[in-house]
Design an enzyme around this catalytic site. Structure first.
Site, PDB file in Angstrom:
ATOM      1  N   ASP A 179       0.822  -1.207   0.000  1.00 55.51           N
ATOM      2  CA  ASP A 179       0.000   0.000   0.000  1.00 55.51           C
ATOM      3  C   ASP A 179       0.866   1.271   0.000  1.00 55.51           C
ATOM      4  OD1 ASP A 179      -2.280   1.487   0.075  1.00 55.51           O
ATOM      5  OD2 ASP A 179      -2.771   1.077   2.175  1.00 55.51           O
ATOM      6  N   GLU A 289      -3.335  -0.506  -8.364  1.00 51.91           N
ATOM      7  CA  GLU A 289      -4.158   0.623  -7.930  1.00 51.91           C
ATOM      8  C   GLU A 289      -3.359   1.911  -8.028  1.00 51.91           C
ATOM      9  OE1 GLU A 289      -6.931   0.388  -4.698  1.00 51.91           O
ATOM     10  OE2 GLU A 289      -6.114   2.217  -3.812  1.00 51.91           O
TER      11      GLU A 289
END
Ligand code: ZN
Length: 512
Positions: A179, A289
């Site tokens: 992330d 992402e």
């Protein structure tokens, strides 16, 4: 608690793992200490997780898998057994032998939820919650900032998730999200550790300054960009109506276009190069992402459209994209802002994501109860939502109720070190609004996890709490935090089921 050696009498040498054996372990968990859903039989070996000397261990009993794991040899009833530490090395063997403990990508799955687990203890609770729901869990999800603050590695984070999946016998698949990665080295590190999702944070390449330049300054800077770039972008966007698949129209005046280009062009180019150099040919399908949520202002629909469109043209396959929404998504507390405005902008972003065929990703999604119904409804149940800190706060809640002395020390420490933690996280908590802990009785302590100010203070100081050491180098809190949560393991799982369960309920997710 419990002795797995007593459990072995339940096993018949030629029996497969029928529900009966797991049920027997479930019924007698106190006396056997064997995690029922972790019982597997493979290559003539029984394998399961059990309590051994106050800790969890992987037990291998008989058969050919004995040599696959490292551990302490022993013999029970004339059959060889091995007591194996649940470390990263043995986890590699586990993944080789039990493929469902390997993370996978989530292409095509409608609802995916990131369930960051900073302690490496929460995933079984999450699995118990989602196992019968139409939710794909990204169990391993940690940013570099979180890795540094908890002194963990991506191997550690993924191993915790794999062990949890095995403990719960969860075979439906889970993901692992590196992330908020910013540099090529960070992306490589997550890929090498086997992560299946990469969330690229290009905030360092987004020029926020350009949003507030005067028109003349915009013109000057824009004209300094390469002719080719400008010509191509203008041809595609300038003074054009762009119609999305659902009929929504976007219009780029030249002014608007120039400003968007100045803010995002570097980030777009950076992302295309990272994707093509590192992710595209890494040998696995990765959920990519793009996160542009760490900007100063909320993302306009035009900016969102242009960024996505340019990335796709540059060969990037986007699985999800995180715009910055209006209002504030602060850590561990509900949404702050105008719900009507949020709904309007959220719909616009959703139209764009549907137009291109990726999902919207909602970051800092812990505890945003007032916007969950909008997200669930407007997307028709198609989104990625990230939670993390709230899972730590539920751990703190258990500590507050089961080990008040430890909680009091953590609380005082968190207040003392708050200004340091504020360097990493933006919160609005005011310590002055937190009740004086010395005036609270023990049974009032868990209630502090229901007050926004104390929630946020404990939320952002996790790194300092977990890594603080005394003069002799011993952890001030960490070992006791882990042993308390281990002792009250089931309470922690129940608390997570309840709290994350409330998230899913507000999102409109029902059991299948
Ligand atoms: Zn984010």
């Amino acid at each position: 608690m419990g002795d797995w050696r007593l459990f072995l009498k339940e096993l018949k040498p030629d029996s497969n793992i029928e529900a009966g054996i797991r049920d027997a372990a479930r019924k007698n968990f106190k006396s056997y200490g064997v995690y029922p859903d972790s019982i597997y039989k493979k290559s003539m070996s029984y394998v399961f997780i059990a309590r051994e000397k106050g800790k969890k261990a992987l037990i291998v009993y008989g058969g050919q898998l004995l040599q696959e794991f490292q551990g302490e040899q022993c013999e029970v009833d004339g059959v060889a057994a091995k007591i194996c530490e649940m470390n990263n090395k043995n986890c590699e063997a586990l993944r080789r032998l039990f493929p469902f403990t390997v993370p996978v990508n989530h292409r095509g799955i409608e609802i995916t939820v990131g369930l960051g687990d900073r302690l490496g203890l929460a995933s079984p609770g999450h699995i118990r919650l989602i196992k019968d729901k139409p939710v794909f869990p990204v169990l391993a999800q940690q940013s570099i900032r979180e890795l540094n603050l908890t002194e963990r590695t991506y191997d550690d984070v993924l191993a915790s998730a794999s062990w949890a999946v095995f403990q719960e016998g969860y075979e439906k698949g889970f993901g692992a999200d590196g992330d908020h990665l910013k540099t090529p080295d960070e992306v490589r590190m997550a890929l090498n550790a086997g992560f299946t999702m990469i969330t690229l944070d290009c905030s360092e390449h987004i020029d926020n300054r350009a949003a507030s330049l005067t028109e003349a300054e915009v013109d000057r800077e824009y004209n300094m960009l390469p002719d080719r770039d400008r010509a191509q972008l203008e041809e595609k966007y300038a003074n054009r109506d762009i119609k999305l698949k659902d009929g929504t129209k976007l219009y780029f005046s030249k002014e608007v276009l120039k400003r968007i280009v100045l803010v995002y062009l570097k980030a777009i180019k950076y992302t295309i190069s990272i994707y093509n150099d590192l992710i595209k040919n890494c040998g696995r399908t990765i959920d990519f992402e793009m996160s542009i949520d760490e900007t100063l202002t909320s993302t306009s629909p035009e900016s969102h459209y242009l960024v996505a469109s340019e990335l796709i043209e540059g060969g990037v396959e986007i699985t999800s994209l995180a715009p910055r929404f209006c209002g504030e998504f602060q850590k561990g507390i509900d949404y702050m802002g105008e719900l009507k405005q949020f709904e309007k902008e959220f719909k616009e972003h959703f139209s764009i994501s549907e137009h291109f065929g990726y999902k919207l990703s909602i970051h800092s999604g812990s505890d945003k109860f007032s916007v969950f119904p909008i997200i669930g409804r407007e997307t028709g149940g198609r989104y990625h939502l990230k939670t993390a800190g709230t899972n730590w706060l539920e751990a703190v809640r258990i500590i507050a109720s089961e080990n008040p002395g430890l909680y009091r020390r953590m609380h005082r420490f968190a207040l003392e070190r708050l200004s340091e933690a504020k360097k990493y996280y933006h919160i609005s908590a005011d310590p002055a609004r937190i009740p004086d802990i010395d005036s609270l009785k023990d049974d009032e302590l868990p209630g502090l996890m229901d007050l926004e100010d104390s929630r946020q203070v404990l939320h952002i100081t996790y790194g300092l709490i977990l890594t603080n050491r005394d003069r002799e180098g011993k952890y001030t809190f960490k070992d006791e935090i882990y042993s308390t949560l281990d002792q009250y393991e089931d309470s922690y799982y129940c608390a997570l089921e309840k709290h994350i369960g409330r998230h899913l309920k507000e999102l409109g997710i029902a059991s299948k």
